[in-house]
Design a protein around this motif. Sequence first.
Motif, PDB file in Angstrom:
ATOM      1  N   VAL A  67     -61.585  73.739  20.170  1.00  0.00           N
ATOM      2  CA  VAL A  67     -60.663  72.934  19.375  1.00  0.00           C
ATOM      3  C   VAL A  67     -61.250  72.651  18.001  1.00  0.00           C
ATOM      4  CG1 VAL A  67     -59.589  71.916  21.419  1.00  0.00           C
ATOM      5  CG2 VAL A  67     -61.520  70.740  20.331  1.00  0.00           C
ATOM      6  N   PRO A  68     -60.377  72.348  17.018  1.00  0.00           N
ATOM      7  CA  PRO A  68     -60.838  72.116  15.650  1.00  0.00           C
ATOM      8  C   PRO A  68     -61.725  70.874  15.542  1.00  0.00           C
ATOM      9  CG  PRO A  68     -58.437  72.376  15.716  1.00  0.00           C
ATOM     10  CD  PRO A  68     -58.912  72.273  17.123  1.00  0.00           C
ATOM     11  N   PHE A  96     -48.738  75.240  16.440  1.00  0.00           N
ATOM     12  CA  PHE A  96     -49.727  74.580  17.280  1.00  0.00           C
ATOM     13  C   PHE A  96     -51.030  75.367  17.325  1.00  0.00           C
ATOM     14  CE2 PHE A  96     -45.775  72.772  18.901  1.00  0.00           C
ATOM     15  CZ  PHE A  96     -46.121  71.436  18.996  1.00  0.00           C
ATOM     16  N   VAL A  97     -52.126  74.662  17.204  1.00  0.00           N
ATOM     17  CA  VAL A  97     -53.444  75.221  17.471  1.00  0.00           C
ATOM     18  C   VAL A  97     -53.618  75.295  18.986  1.00  0.00           C
ATOM     19  CG1 VAL A  97     -55.938  74.839  17.227  1.00  0.00           C
ATOM     20  CG2 VAL A  97     -54.385  74.293  15.324  1.00  0.00           C
ATOM     21  N   LEU A  98     -53.122  74.274  19.669  1.00  0.00           N
ATOM     22  CA  LEU A  98     -53.110  74.214  21.127  1.00  0.00           C
ATOM     23  C   LEU A  98     -51.742  73.664  21.530  1.00  0.00           C
ATOM     24  CD1 LEU A  98     -54.929  74.637  23.655  1.00  0.00           C
ATOM     25  CD2 LEU A  98     -55.568  72.235  23.440  1.00  0.00           C
ATOM     26  N   GLU A  99     -50.949  74.494  22.184  1.00  0.00           N
ATOM     27  CA  GLU A  99     -49.592  74.105  22.604  1.00  0.00           C
ATOM     28  C   GLU A  99     -49.634  72.857  23.488  1.00  0.00           C
ATOM     29  OE1 GLU A  99     -46.545  75.629  22.016  1.00  0.00           O
ATOM     30  OE2 GLU A  99     -47.407  77.187  20.740  1.00  0.00           O
ATOM     31  N   PRO A 100     -48.562  72.076  23.493  1.00  0.00           N
ATOM     32  CA  PRO A 100     -48.508  70.922  24.400  1.00  0.00           C
ATOM     33  C   PRO A 100     -48.751  71.353  25.847  1.00  0.00           C
ATOM     34  CG  PRO A 100     -46.701  70.832  22.823  1.00  0.00           C
ATOM     35  CD  PRO A 100     -47.358  72.174  22.650  1.00  0.00           C
ATOM     36  N   GLN A 101     -49.671  70.662  26.502  1.00  0.00           N
ATOM     37  CA  GLN A 101     -50.058  71.023  27.864  1.00  0.00           C
ATOM     38  C   GLN A 101     -50.763  69.865  28.551  1.00  0.00           C
ATOM     39  OE1 GLN A 101     -53.944  73.570  27.658  1.00  0.00           O
ATOM     40  NE2 GLN A 101     -52.667  74.086  25.879  1.00  0.00           N
ATOM     41  N   MET A 114     -52.030  68.107  22.657  1.00  0.00           N
ATOM     42  CA  MET A 114     -51.557  69.136  21.732  1.00  0.00           C
ATOM     43  C   MET A 114     -52.350  68.992  20.447  1.00  0.00           C
ATOM     44  SD  MET A 114     -47.805  67.678  20.633  1.00  0.00           S
ATOM     45  CE  MET A 114     -47.466  65.955  20.946  1.00  0.00           C
ATOM     46  N   PHE A 115     -52.625  70.119  19.805  1.00  0.00           N
ATOM     47  CA  PHE A 115     -53.316  70.155  18.520  1.00  0.00           C
ATOM     48  C   PHE A 115     -52.434  70.881  17.524  1.00  0.00           C
ATOM     49  CE2 PHE A 115     -57.285  69.294  20.728  1.00  0.00           C
ATOM     50  CZ  PHE A 115     -58.101  68.726  19.758  1.00  0.00           C
ATOM     51  N   PHE A 116     -52.387  70.374  16.310  1.00  0.00           N
ATOM     52  CA  PHE A 116     -51.667  71.036  15.228  1.00  0.00           C
ATOM     53  C   PHE A 116     -52.312  70.625  13.911  1.00  0.00           C
ATOM     54  CE2 PHE A 116     -49.500  67.244  16.737  1.00  0.00           C
ATOM     55  CZ  PHE A 116     -49.393  66.468  15.598  1.00  0.00           C
ATOM     56  N   ILE A 124     -54.973  67.590  13.861  1.00  0.00           N
ATOM     57  CA  ILE A 124     -54.563  66.370  14.551  1.00  0.00           C
ATOM     58  C   ILE A 124     -54.402  66.698  16.033  1.00  0.00           C
ATOM     59  CG2 ILE A 124     -52.737  64.630  14.785  1.00  0.00           C
ATOM     60  CD1 ILE A 124     -52.084  65.205  11.794  1.00  0.00           C
ATOM     61  N   GLU A 125     -54.946  65.836  16.876  1.00  0.00           N
ATOM     62  CA  GLU A 125     -54.737  65.939  18.313  1.00  0.00           C
ATOM     63  C   GLU A 125     -53.919  64.729  18.749  1.00  0.00           C
ATOM     64  OE1 GLU A 125     -57.115  66.359  22.560  1.00  0.00           O
ATOM     65  OE2 GLU A 125     -58.181  65.504  20.848  1.00  0.00           O
TER      66      GLU A 125
END
Length: 138
Positions: A67-68, A96-101, A114-116, A124-125
């Motif tokens: 993650v960032p 999304f850097v990391l899709e909602p999950q 989620m990350f974006f 932002i997480e």
Amino acid sequence: MKSIFHLAYHVRDLGQARRFYCGLLGCEEGRSTDTWVDIDFFGHQLSLHLGEPFSVSNTGKVGNHMVPMPHLGIILAMDDWKQLASRLSGSGEVEFVLEPQIRFAGEPGEQATMFFLDPSGNPIEVKGFNSLEQVYAK
């Protein structure tokens, strides 16, 4: 002792930042000048100043994901997280850097995440918990 945090960082364009944080995320604008704007970021003070954002790299290992780092985050009640995830997913404006999950399913500290990135590339997480008492669960 409970308090609210204050964080200040750079964005490249205040108009874009206002549209993203206030329009898309639903935050409220506070005081501002021609070089900065205060945002009520889910009850915390975020001060966005014109400038070059900090360097970011995907070096934070959480579970099986990188993650960032560094990143800003907020923790929401699960229903609020689901509403925000739905709004962001349907907006067409967020990559999304990391899709909602769901992360750590069935374990202490189970959470949605989620990350974006904001328009200036600041990561932002957003986490969601069924019970905020589980935030620090071991």
